[in-house]
Scaffold this motif. Structure first.
Motif, PDB file in Angstrom:
ATOM      1  N   THR A 148       0.952  -1.187   0.166  1.00 30.30           N
ATOM      2  CA  THR A 148       0.079   0.056   0.001  1.00 30.30           C
ATOM      3  C   THR A 148       0.816   1.414   0.012  1.00 30.30           C
ATOM      4  O   THR A 148       0.288   2.184  -0.234  1.00 30.30           O
ATOM      5  CB  THR A 148      -0.840   0.066   1.160  1.00 30.30           C
ATOM      6  OG1 THR A 148      -0.201   0.115   2.469  1.00 30.30           O
ATOM      7  CG2 THR A 148      -1.507  -1.235   1.361  1.00 30.30           C
ATOM      8  N   LEU A 149       2.202   1.096  -0.006  1.00 29.02           N
ATOM      9  CA  LEU A 149       3.096   2.400   0.375  1.00 29.02           C
ATOM     10  C   LEU A 149       3.405   3.077  -0.985  1.00 29.02           C
ATOM     11  O   LEU A 149       4.143   2.165  -1.743  1.00 29.02           O
ATOM     12  CB  LEU A 149       4.200   1.855   1.316  1.00 29.02           C
ATOM     13  CG  LEU A 149       3.933   1.425   2.760  1.00 29.02           C
ATOM     14  CD1 LEU A 149       5.037   1.058   3.194  1.00 29.02           C
ATOM     15  CD2 LEU A 149       3.010   2.326   3.367  1.00 29.02           C
ATOM     16  N   VAL A 150       3.282   4.214  -1.099  1.00 28.60           N
ATOM     17  CA  VAL A 150       3.847   5.026  -2.178  1.00 28.60           C
ATOM     18  C   VAL A 150       5.208   5.187  -1.975  1.00 28.60           C
ATOM     19  O   VAL A 150       5.687   5.348  -0.630  1.00 28.60           O
ATOM     20  CB  VAL A 150       3.407   6.396  -2.412  1.00 28.60           C
ATOM     21  CG1 VAL A 150       4.212   7.407  -3.317  1.00 28.60           C
ATOM     22  CG2 VAL A 150       1.723   6.232  -2.639  1.00 28.60           C
ATOM     23  N   GLY A 151       6.156   5.048  -2.821  1.00 28.25           N
ATOM     24  CA  GLY A 151       7.561   5.102  -2.447  1.00 28.25           C
ATOM     25  C   GLY A 151       8.392   3.758  -2.478  1.00 28.25           C
ATOM     26  O   GLY A 151       9.473   3.565  -2.596  1.00 28.25           O
ATOM     27  N   HIS A 152       7.560   2.672  -2.361  1.00 18.74           N
ATOM     28  CA  HIS A 152       8.236   1.386  -2.310  1.00 18.74           C
ATOM     29  C   HIS A 152       8.699   1.092  -3.737  1.00 18.74           C
ATOM     30  O   HIS A 152       8.171   1.591  -4.670  1.00 18.74           O
ATOM     31  CB  HIS A 152       7.044   0.250  -1.900  1.00 18.74           C
ATOM     32  CG  HIS A 152       7.554  -1.060  -1.768  1.00 18.74           C
ATOM     33  ND1 HIS A 152       8.593  -1.629  -0.956  1.00 18.74           N
ATOM     34  CD2 HIS A 152       7.527  -2.309  -2.729  1.00 18.74           C
ATOM     35  CE1 HIS A 152       8.568  -2.878  -1.030  1.00 18.74           C
ATOM     36  NE2 HIS A 152       7.999  -3.027  -2.223  1.00 18.74           N
ATOM     37  N   SER A 153       9.966   0.193  -3.572  1.00 17.63           N
ATOM     38  CA  SER A 153      10.446   0.095  -5.120  1.00 17.63           C
ATOM     39  C   SER A 153      10.815  -1.625  -5.208  1.00 17.63           C
ATOM     40  O   SER A 153      11.000  -2.162  -4.157  1.00 17.63           O
ATOM     41  CB  SER A 153      11.710   0.672  -5.067  1.00 17.63           C
ATOM     42  OG  SER A 153      12.733   0.508  -4.149  1.00 17.63           O
ATOM     43  N   VAL A 154      10.592  -1.968  -6.298  1.00 16.19           N
ATOM     44  CA  VAL A 154      11.180  -3.290  -6.526  1.00 16.19           C
ATOM     45  C   VAL A 154      12.189  -3.308  -7.825  1.00 16.19           C
ATOM     46  O   VAL A 154      12.075  -2.215  -9.015  1.00 16.19           O
ATOM     47  CB  VAL A 154      10.034  -3.891  -6.976  1.00 16.19           C
ATOM     48  CG1 VAL A 154       9.059  -4.265  -5.827  1.00 16.19           C
ATOM     49  CG2 VAL A 154       9.007  -3.355  -8.123  1.00 16.19           C
ATOM     50  N   PRO A 155      12.948  -4.180  -8.048  1.00 15.89           N
ATOM     51  CA  PRO A 155      13.836  -4.153  -9.085  1.00 15.89           C
ATOM     52  C   PRO A 155      13.222  -4.244 -10.489  1.00 15.89           C
ATOM     53  O   PRO A 155      12.375  -4.817 -10.885  1.00 15.89           O
ATOM     54  CB  PRO A 155      14.506  -5.651  -8.935  1.00 15.89           C
ATOM     55  CG  PRO A 155      14.498  -5.950  -7.592  1.00 15.89           C
ATOM     56  CD  PRO A 155      13.100  -5.558  -7.167  1.00 15.89           C
ATOM     57  N   THR A 156      13.997  -3.485 -11.363  1.00 19.63           N
ATOM     58  CA  THR A 156      13.388  -3.192 -12.873  1.00 19.63           C
ATOM     59  C   THR A 156      13.304  -4.763 -13.468  1.00 19.63           C
ATOM     60  O   THR A 156      12.290  -4.885 -14.245  1.00 19.63           O
ATOM     61  CB  THR A 156      14.343  -2.445 -13.721  1.00 19.63           C
ATOM     62  OG1 THR A 156      13.922  -1.125 -12.885  1.00 19.63           O
ATOM     63  CG2 THR A 156      13.617  -2.408 -15.192  1.00 19.63           C
ATOM     64  N   PHE A 157      14.473  -5.555 -13.324  1.00 16.80           N
ATOM     65  CA  PHE A 157      14.681  -6.822 -14.212  1.00 16.80           C
ATOM     66  C   PHE A 157      13.698  -7.861 -14.120  1.00 16.80           C
ATOM     67  O   PHE A 157      13.347  -8.641 -15.038  1.00 16.80           O
ATOM     68  CB  PHE A 157      16.081  -7.340 -13.963  1.00 16.80           C
ATOM     69  CG  PHE A 157      16.151  -8.259 -12.545  1.00 16.80           C
ATOM     70  CD1 PHE A 157      15.832  -9.626 -12.898  1.00 16.80           C
ATOM     71  CD2 PHE A 157      16.253  -7.831 -11.309  1.00 16.80           C
ATOM     72  CE1 PHE A 157      16.012 -10.547 -11.930  1.00 16.80           C
ATOM     73  CE2 PHE A 157      16.315  -8.590 -10.348  1.00 16.80           C
ATOM     74  CZ  PHE A 157      16.210  -9.965 -10.322  1.00 16.80           C
ATOM     75  N   CYS A 158      12.858  -7.835 -12.734  1.00 15.12           N
ATOM     76  CA  CYS A 158      12.044  -9.035 -12.528  1.00 15.12           C
ATOM     77  C   CYS A 158      10.719  -8.693 -12.397  1.00 15.12           C
ATOM     78  O   CYS A 158      10.026  -9.195 -11.932  1.00 15.12           O
ATOM     79  CB  CYS A 158      12.614  -9.842 -11.447  1.00 15.12           C
ATOM     80  SG  CYS A 158      12.397  -8.901  -9.701  1.00 15.12           S
ATOM     81  N   THR A 159      10.220  -7.500 -12.489  1.00 14.75           N
ATOM     82  CA  THR A 159       8.880  -6.965 -12.468  1.00 14.75           C
ATOM     83  C   THR A 159       8.196  -6.707 -13.666  1.00 14.75           C
ATOM     84  O   THR A 159       8.998  -6.408 -14.696  1.00 14.75           O
ATOM     85  CB  THR A 159       8.816  -5.868 -11.557  1.00 14.75           C
ATOM     86  OG1 THR A 159       9.837  -4.744 -12.002  1.00 14.75           O
ATOM     87  CG2 THR A 159       9.271  -5.984 -10.313  1.00 14.75           C
ATOM     88  N   SER A 160       6.778  -6.890 -13.889  1.00 16.68           N
ATOM     89  CA  SER A 160       6.256  -6.577 -14.957  1.00 16.68           C
ATOM     90  C   SER A 160       6.226  -5.514 -15.570  1.00 16.68           C
ATOM     91  O   SER A 160       6.520  -5.058 -16.921  1.00 16.68           O
ATOM     92  CB  SER A 160       4.688  -7.070 -14.738  1.00 16.68           C
ATOM     93  OG  SER A 160       4.185  -5.997 -13.735  1.00 16.68           O
ATOM     94  N   GLY A 161       6.179  -4.293 -14.870  1.00 18.01           N
ATOM     95  CA  GLY A 161       6.467  -3.070 -15.265  1.00 18.01           C
ATOM     96  C   GLY A 161       7.889  -2.601 -15.625  1.00 18.01           C
ATOM     97  O   GLY A 161       8.163  -1.920 -16.644  1.00 18.01           O
ATOM     98  N   GLY A 162       8.861  -3.409 -14.934  1.00 17.45           N
ATOM     99  CA  GLY A 162      10.165  -2.949 -15.228  1.00 17.45           C
ATOM    100  C   GLY A 162      10.506  -3.619 -16.703  1.00 17.45           C
ATOM    101  O   GLY A 162      11.146  -3.046 -17.316  1.00 17.45           O
TER     102      GLY A 162
END
Length: 271
Positions: A148-162
């Protein structure tokens, strides 16, 4: 090259020798911001010694920085008085960024419509090199706290958006991101080998969206479509995420890919 600040997918920036030699570069400001950045991956309040060690700053220098930031409201004591936490003034800068970012402004009504039609979680992430950072999060009926947190990040290489973003980069740029990424898996389904990541990016180029299945969260299926800036440069992505207890990956794509692509195109047309 000499480096004095460690960079990573948590958003900490790399301070190289060229910056250290730049007469306009204020190293004391960089040091203060780096002290703040040690909280990116903290799971509890940090002691002075922990902050000094994590930031690579001597204890005396870290103490002065913490004292100054605390006086200004950017660091505060935790409830027990034994550790430090980011202060409430940090939120002032968060809201400034969100309200002044034109992409977020024009994307928000589109995202609200997408959430209404999809009835699943809808996110807008922004591209920041090795990571994507969530700038808007419209929740579904089932979410964990961090989701739910704005500002949370995830790696580019393994995510759908990335991967949807990477589909709009050159092969050389894709290879560079893969090579510099910390490719430790989140789950046993996370795709980490360079050739497999490249194949997922090529697939996203063909379909116009990227799909991940349990690569970051067990039980989650997520679909991402890139949001573009001038010249087709990827700025971020729209994500739609659902539960594998309710959707097969194929059914999820059939239902939400057209909606997400239409929403991304609508945002692109508004720039």
């Amino acid at each position: 090259m000499n480096r004095s600040i460690i960079s990573g997918e948590d958003g900490a920036r790399l301070l190289d020798q060229a910056q250290m030699d730049d007469p306009l570069f204020v190293q004391s400001i960089a040091r203060a911001l780096h002290v703040l950045s040690v909280f990116h991956k903290a799971e509890q309040p940090l002691s002075l010694n922990e902050i000094a060690e994590a930031s690579g700053t001597g204890r005396s220098a870290a103490q002065r920085v913490i004292h100054t930031l605390r006086a200004l409201g950017y660091i505060e004591r935790d409830e027990t008085g034994r550790g430090y936490l980011p202060g409430i003034r940090v939120l002032d800068h968060t809201v400034d960024y969100l309200r002044l970012n034109k992409l977020i402004e024009r994307a928000t009504p589109v995202l609200l419509d997408l959430r209404k039609n999809a009835r699943e979680r809808v996110d807008l992430s922004l591209f920041d090199d090795l990571r994507v950072v969530y700038a808007a999060r419209l929740q579904s009926k089932r979410e964990t706290f961090f989701a739910t947190l704005v500002g949370h990040s995830v790696p580019t290489f393994c995510t759908s958006g990335g991967r949807a973003i990477m589909a709009h980069l050159t092969d050389a740029q894709v290879d560079d991101i893969i090579a510099r990424s910390d490719r430790r898996p989140f789950t046993d389904k996370t795709i980490t080998t360079p050739d497999e990541v490249r194949e997922m990016v090529r697939e996203a180029r063909q379909t116009g969206y990227a799909l991940t299945v349990e690569e970051v969260l067990v039980g989650e299926v997520a679909l991402g479509v890139a949001v573009l800036g001038p010249g087709g440069r990827p700025l971020g992505a729209i994500h739609v995420a659902g539960s594998l207890s309710e959707w097969t990956p194929e059914a999820f794509c059939n239902r939400f890919a057209p909606l997400a692509v239409e929403a991304a195109n609508a945002i692109n047309r508004l720039r």
